[in-house]
Design an enzyme around this catalytic site. Structure first.
Site, PDB file in Angstrom:
ATOM      1  N   GLU A 174      20.384 -30.091   2.643  1.00  0.00           N
ATOM      2  CA  GLU A 174      20.814 -29.863   1.269  1.00  0.00           C
ATOM      3  C   GLU A 174      22.298 -30.132   1.053  1.00  0.00           C
ATOM      4  O   GLU A 174      23.111 -29.960   1.957  1.00  0.00           O
ATOM      5  CB  GLU A 174      20.512 -28.428   0.840  1.00  0.00           C
ATOM      6  CG  GLU A 174      21.322 -27.363   1.575  1.00  0.00           C
ATOM      7  CD  GLU A 174      21.124 -25.974   0.996  1.00  0.00           C
ATOM      8  OE1 GLU A 174      20.964 -25.834  -0.230  1.00  0.00           O
ATOM      9  OE2 GLU A 174      21.146 -25.009   1.773  1.00  0.00           O
ATOM     10  N   GLU A 201      17.437 -18.237  -5.284  1.00  0.00           N
ATOM     11  CA  GLU A 201      18.567 -18.068  -4.380  1.00  0.00           C
ATOM     12  C   GLU A 201      19.822 -17.824  -5.219  1.00  0.00           C
ATOM     13  O   GLU A 201      20.715 -18.667  -5.295  1.00  0.00           O
ATOM     14  CB  GLU A 201      18.730 -19.301  -3.478  1.00  0.00           C
ATOM     15  CG  GLU A 201      19.664 -19.041  -2.294  1.00  0.00           C
ATOM     16  CD  GLU A 201      19.978 -20.294  -1.508  1.00  0.00           C
ATOM     17  OE1 GLU A 201      19.915 -20.259  -0.269  1.00  0.00           O
ATOM     18  OE2 GLU A 201      20.300 -21.332  -2.141  1.00  0.00           O
TER      19      GLU A 201
END
Length: 266
Positions: free
Chosen positions: A148, A247
Protein backbone atom coordinates in the site's frame (compact mmCIF):
# COMPACT_ATOMS: atom_id res chain seq x y z
CA UNK A 1 -21.85 -4.38 2.61
CA UNK A 2 -19.10 -6.39 4.26
CA UNK A 3 -16.95 -4.39 6.66
CA UNK A 4 -13.91 -5.56 8.58
CA UNK A 5 -12.74 -3.66 11.66
CA UNK A 6 -9.07 -2.87 12.02
CA UNK A 7 -8.58 -3.70 15.68
CA UNK A 8 -5.10 -2.18 15.84
CA UNK A 9 -6.17 1.41 15.19
CA UNK A 10 -9.79 1.17 16.39
CA UNK A 11 -11.42 0.32 19.73
CA UNK A 12 -8.24 1.39 21.49
CA UNK A 13 -10.12 2.02 24.72
CA UNK A 14 -9.99 -1.77 25.17
CA UNK A 15 -7.08 -4.17 25.54
CA UNK A 16 -5.89 -5.49 22.17
CA UNK A 17 -7.20 -9.02 22.62
CA UNK A 18 -10.57 -7.75 23.87
CA UNK A 19 -11.24 -5.86 20.66
CA UNK A 20 -12.45 -8.77 18.48
CA UNK A 21 -15.32 -9.51 20.83
CA UNK A 22 -16.12 -5.79 21.12
CA UNK A 23 -16.30 -5.65 17.32
CA UNK A 24 -18.59 -8.68 17.35
CA UNK A 25 -20.89 -7.05 19.89
CA UNK A 26 -21.01 -3.97 17.65
CA UNK A 27 -22.38 -6.11 14.84
CA UNK A 28 -19.32 -7.11 12.84
CA UNK A 29 -18.22 -10.58 11.81
CA UNK A 30 -14.74 -9.71 10.53
CA UNK A 31 -11.60 -8.04 11.87
CA UNK A 32 -8.09 -7.25 10.69
CA UNK A 33 -4.89 -6.44 12.59
CA UNK A 34 -1.52 -4.87 12.17
CA UNK A 35 1.20 -7.16 13.52
CA UNK A 36 0.01 -7.69 17.13
CA UNK A 37 3.30 -8.83 18.68
CA UNK A 38 6.51 -7.13 19.78
CA UNK A 39 8.78 -9.43 17.79
CA UNK A 40 8.80 -11.17 14.42
CA UNK A 41 8.73 -14.59 16.10
CA UNK A 42 6.53 -14.45 19.21
CA UNK A 43 6.41 -17.30 21.68
CA UNK A 44 3.78 -19.97 21.11
CA UNK A 45 1.66 -18.79 24.05
CA UNK A 46 1.33 -15.32 22.53
CA UNK A 47 0.22 -16.72 19.20
CA UNK A 48 -2.26 -19.04 20.87
CA UNK A 49 -3.76 -16.19 22.90
CA UNK A 50 -4.18 -14.09 19.77
CA UNK A 51 -5.79 -16.90 17.80
CA UNK A 52 -8.16 -17.70 20.66
CA UNK A 53 -9.21 -14.06 20.91
CA UNK A 54 -10.33 -14.28 17.29
CA UNK A 55 -12.02 -17.67 17.43
CA UNK A 56 -13.66 -17.14 20.83
CA UNK A 57 -15.16 -13.88 19.59
CA UNK A 58 -16.68 -15.68 16.63
CA UNK A 59 -15.19 -13.36 14.02
CA UNK A 60 -13.17 -13.97 10.87
CA UNK A 61 -9.65 -12.60 10.58
CA UNK A 62 -9.61 -11.07 7.09
CA UNK A 63 -6.22 -9.36 7.17
CA UNK A 64 -2.92 -9.41 9.05
CA UNK A 65 0.18 -7.27 8.64
CA UNK A 66 3.66 -8.67 8.55
CA UNK A 67 5.85 -7.24 11.30
CA UNK A 68 6.38 -3.57 10.41
CA UNK A 69 8.70 -2.63 13.26
CA UNK A 70 7.93 0.03 15.87
CA UNK A 71 4.93 1.74 14.30
CA UNK A 72 4.37 4.24 17.17
CA UNK A 73 8.06 5.08 16.94
CA UNK A 74 7.83 5.86 13.23
CA UNK A 75 8.80 2.57 11.58
CA UNK A 76 6.75 1.71 8.51
CA UNK A 77 7.86 -1.78 7.58
CA UNK A 78 10.89 -4.03 7.29
CA UNK A 79 10.54 -5.09 3.66
CA UNK A 80 13.22 -2.73 2.30
CA UNK A 81 15.28 -2.33 5.48
CA UNK A 82 18.51 -4.18 4.88
CA UNK A 83 19.65 -4.31 8.50
CA UNK A 84 16.36 -5.91 9.52
CA UNK A 85 15.74 -8.09 6.49
CA UNK A 86 16.35 -11.24 8.53
CA UNK A 87 13.59 -10.21 10.94
CA UNK A 88 11.18 -9.88 8.06
CA UNK A 89 12.12 -13.26 6.65
CA UNK A 90 11.83 -14.89 10.08
CA UNK A 91 8.32 -13.48 10.27
CA UNK A 92 7.04 -15.13 7.10
CA UNK A 93 6.32 -18.62 8.41
CA UNK A 94 4.72 -17.22 11.56
CA UNK A 95 2.35 -15.07 9.53
CA UNK A 96 1.50 -17.92 7.18
CA UNK A 97 0.92 -20.22 10.16
CA UNK A 98 -1.55 -17.82 11.75
CA UNK A 99 -3.25 -17.41 8.40
CA UNK A 100 -3.57 -21.16 8.01
CA UNK A 101 -5.02 -21.58 11.49
CA UNK A 102 -7.53 -18.75 11.18
CA UNK A 103 -8.44 -18.89 7.51
CA UNK A 104 -6.89 -15.50 6.77
CA UNK A 105 -5.58 -15.05 3.25
CA UNK A 106 -4.59 -11.36 2.99
CA UNK A 107 -1.29 -10.12 4.42
CA UNK A 108 -0.11 -6.51 4.31
CA UNK A 109 3.61 -5.89 3.85
CA UNK A 110 4.60 -2.31 4.66
CA UNK A 111 7.48 -1.38 2.37
CA UNK A 112 9.58 0.53 4.90
CA UNK A 113 11.07 4.02 5.16
CA UNK A 114 14.20 5.17 3.40
CA UNK A 115 17.07 4.55 5.79
CA UNK A 116 20.15 6.74 6.23
CA UNK A 117 23.23 4.96 4.97
CA UNK A 118 21.31 2.74 2.54
CA UNK A 119 20.80 3.72 -1.10
CA UNK A 120 17.25 3.78 -2.49
CA UNK A 121 18.29 1.39 -5.26
CA UNK A 122 19.79 -1.01 -2.74
CA UNK A 123 16.71 -0.88 -0.57
CA UNK A 124 14.49 -1.51 -3.57
CA UNK A 125 16.49 -4.59 -4.53
CA UNK A 126 16.09 -5.98 -1.01
CA UNK A 127 12.38 -5.18 -1.11
CA UNK A 128 11.79 -7.01 -4.38
CA UNK A 129 13.52 -10.09 -3.02
CA UNK A 130 11.66 -9.98 0.29
CA UNK A 131 8.27 -9.46 -1.35
CA UNK A 132 8.91 -12.46 -3.59
CA UNK A 133 9.76 -14.55 -0.52
CA UNK A 134 6.62 -13.32 1.25
CA UNK A 135 4.51 -14.15 -1.79
CA UNK A 136 5.95 -17.66 -1.86
CA UNK A 137 5.37 -18.18 1.86
CA UNK A 138 1.69 -17.25 1.79
CA UNK A 139 1.03 -18.88 -1.58
CA UNK A 140 1.25 -22.20 0.25
CA UNK A 141 -2.05 -21.36 1.96
CA UNK A 142 -3.62 -19.56 -1.01
CA UNK A 143 -2.64 -16.17 0.39
CA UNK A 144 -2.03 -12.76 -1.14
CA UNK A 145 0.55 -10.14 -0.19
CA UNK A 146 -0.85 -6.61 -0.07
CA UNK A 147 1.25 -3.51 -0.71
CA UNK A 148 0.00 0.00 0.00
CA UNK A 149 0.84 3.67 -0.35
CA UNK A 150 1.20 5.42 3.02
CA UNK A 151 0.76 9.04 4.06
CA UNK A 152 2.16 10.91 7.04
CA UNK A 153 5.57 9.27 6.77
CA UNK A 154 7.90 11.51 4.75
CA UNK A 155 10.57 8.82 4.35
CA UNK A 156 8.13 6.21 3.02
CA UNK A 157 8.70 6.04 -0.76
CA UNK A 158 5.41 4.52 -1.94
CA UNK A 159 2.93 7.38 -1.97
CA UNK A 160 0.71 6.69 -4.98
CA UNK A 161 -0.93 3.68 -6.55
CA UNK A 162 1.52 3.99 -9.45
CA UNK A 163 4.45 3.72 -7.02
CA UNK A 164 3.05 0.48 -5.66
CA UNK A 165 2.19 -0.96 -9.05
CA UNK A 166 5.73 -0.39 -10.28
CA UNK A 167 7.06 -2.43 -7.37
CA UNK A 168 4.53 -5.18 -7.97
CA UNK A 169 5.52 -5.33 -11.65
CA UNK A 170 9.16 -5.79 -10.65
CA UNK A 171 8.29 -8.57 -8.22
CA UNK A 172 6.31 -10.38 -10.90
CA UNK A 173 9.00 -9.88 -13.53
CA UNK A 174 11.83 -11.13 -11.35
CA UNK A 175 10.10 -13.98 -9.49
CA UNK A 176 6.94 -14.83 -11.40
CA UNK A 177 4.87 -14.20 -8.27
CA UNK A 178 1.31 -13.26 -9.14
CA UNK A 179 -0.11 -12.96 -5.62
CA UNK A 180 1.14 -9.46 -4.75
CA UNK A 181 -1.58 -6.84 -5.14
CA UNK A 182 -2.44 -3.22 -4.43
CA UNK A 183 -4.08 -2.36 -1.13
CA UNK A 184 -6.18 0.67 -2.03
CA UNK A 185 -6.34 2.75 1.12
CA UNK A 186 -8.52 5.62 -0.03
CA UNK A 187 -7.41 7.85 2.86
CA UNK A 188 -3.69 7.50 2.15
CA UNK A 189 -4.22 7.91 -1.60
CA UNK A 190 -6.30 11.05 -1.17
CA UNK A 191 -4.02 12.68 1.40
CA UNK A 192 -1.02 12.04 -0.84
CA UNK A 193 -2.76 13.79 -3.72
CA UNK A 194 -3.37 10.75 -5.92
CA UNK A 195 -6.33 10.75 -8.31
CA UNK A 196 -8.47 8.22 -6.48
CA UNK A 197 -11.21 8.22 -9.12
CA UNK A 198 -8.67 7.35 -11.80
CA UNK A 199 -7.09 4.65 -9.67
CA UNK A 200 -10.50 3.07 -9.17
CA UNK A 201 -11.38 3.25 -12.86
CA UNK A 202 -8.13 1.61 -13.89
CA UNK A 203 -7.53 -0.92 -11.13
CA UNK A 204 -10.58 -1.62 -8.95
CA UNK A 205 -11.18 -5.09 -10.33
CA UNK A 206 -7.70 -6.06 -9.19
CA UNK A 207 -7.59 -4.38 -5.78
CA UNK A 208 -6.36 -6.79 -3.15
CA UNK A 209 -8.17 -4.89 -0.43
CA UNK A 210 -9.81 -1.53 0.29
CA UNK A 211 -9.39 0.45 3.51
CA UNK A 212 -11.12 3.70 4.38
CA UNK A 213 -10.93 6.73 6.64
CA UNK A 214 -12.13 10.27 6.06
CA UNK A 215 -10.00 13.35 5.54
CA UNK A 216 -9.06 15.65 7.08
CA UNK A 217 -8.46 13.97 10.42
CA UNK A 218 -8.48 10.23 9.57
CA UNK A 219 -11.82 9.92 11.32
CA UNK A 220 -14.96 7.96 10.56
CA UNK A 221 -16.71 8.41 7.22
CA UNK A 222 -18.73 11.61 7.32
CA UNK A 223 -16.31 13.47 9.57
CA UNK A 224 -14.40 14.82 6.56
CA UNK A 225 -15.08 15.49 2.91
CA UNK A 226 -13.92 12.41 0.99
CA UNK A 227 -16.59 10.79 -1.24
CA UNK A 228 -16.00 7.39 0.31
CA UNK A 229 -19.47 6.01 -0.41
CA UNK A 230 -19.12 6.86 -4.11
CA UNK A 231 -15.62 5.41 -4.31
CA UNK A 232 -16.73 2.16 -2.67
CA UNK A 233 -19.80 1.86 -4.89
CA UNK A 234 -17.77 2.42 -8.06
CA UNK A 235 -15.14 -0.10 -6.96
CA UNK A 236 -17.92 -2.66 -6.51
CA UNK A 237 -19.35 -1.86 -9.93
CA UNK A 238 -15.96 -2.48 -11.49
CA UNK A 239 -15.47 -5.83 -9.85
CA UNK A 240 -14.04 -5.43 -6.35
CA UNK A 241 -15.66 -8.13 -4.23
CA UNK A 242 -13.69 -8.06 -0.99
CA UNK A 243 -14.47 -6.48 2.37
CA UNK A 244 -14.04 -2.81 3.21
CA UNK A 245 -11.48 -2.31 5.95
CA UNK A 246 -12.39 0.29 8.56
CA UNK A 247 -9.06 1.82 9.52
CA UNK A 248 -9.79 5.16 11.13
CA UNK A 249 -9.45 6.96 14.46
CA UNK A 250 -12.70 7.48 16.30
CA UNK A 251 -13.83 6.96 19.92
CA UNK A 252 -15.43 3.55 20.37
CA UNK A 253 -18.67 5.16 21.52
CA UNK A 254 -19.24 6.80 18.14
CA UNK A 255 -17.04 4.70 15.87
CA UNK A 256 -19.87 3.00 13.98
CA UNK A 257 -22.72 5.50 14.18
CA UNK A 258 -22.41 6.26 10.46
CA UNK A 259 -23.31 2.69 9.44
CA UNK A 260 -27.02 1.77 9.22
CA UNK A 261 -27.53 -1.35 11.33
CA UNK A 262 -29.08 -3.19 8.40
CA UNK A 263 -25.82 -2.70 6.46
CA UNK A 264 -23.70 -4.70 8.90
CA UNK A 265 -22.77 -8.09 7.48
CA UNK A 266 -23.72 -11.13 9.51
Amino acid sequence: MTYTVNCSIMLTEFALLERPVIAKHAGFDAVEFWWPFASSVPVDAEVTAFERAITDAGVQLTGLNFNAGDMPGGDRGLVSWGARSTEFRDNLDVVAGIGANLGCRSFNALYGNRIAGETPAGQDEIAIENLALAASAVARIGGTVLLEPVSGAPDYPLRTAADVLRVISRVTATSGAENVTLLADFYHLAVNGDDVDAVIEQHAAHFGHIQIADSPGRGAPGTGDLPLERWIARSRELGYEGPIGLEYKQPAETAFEWIPQESLAR
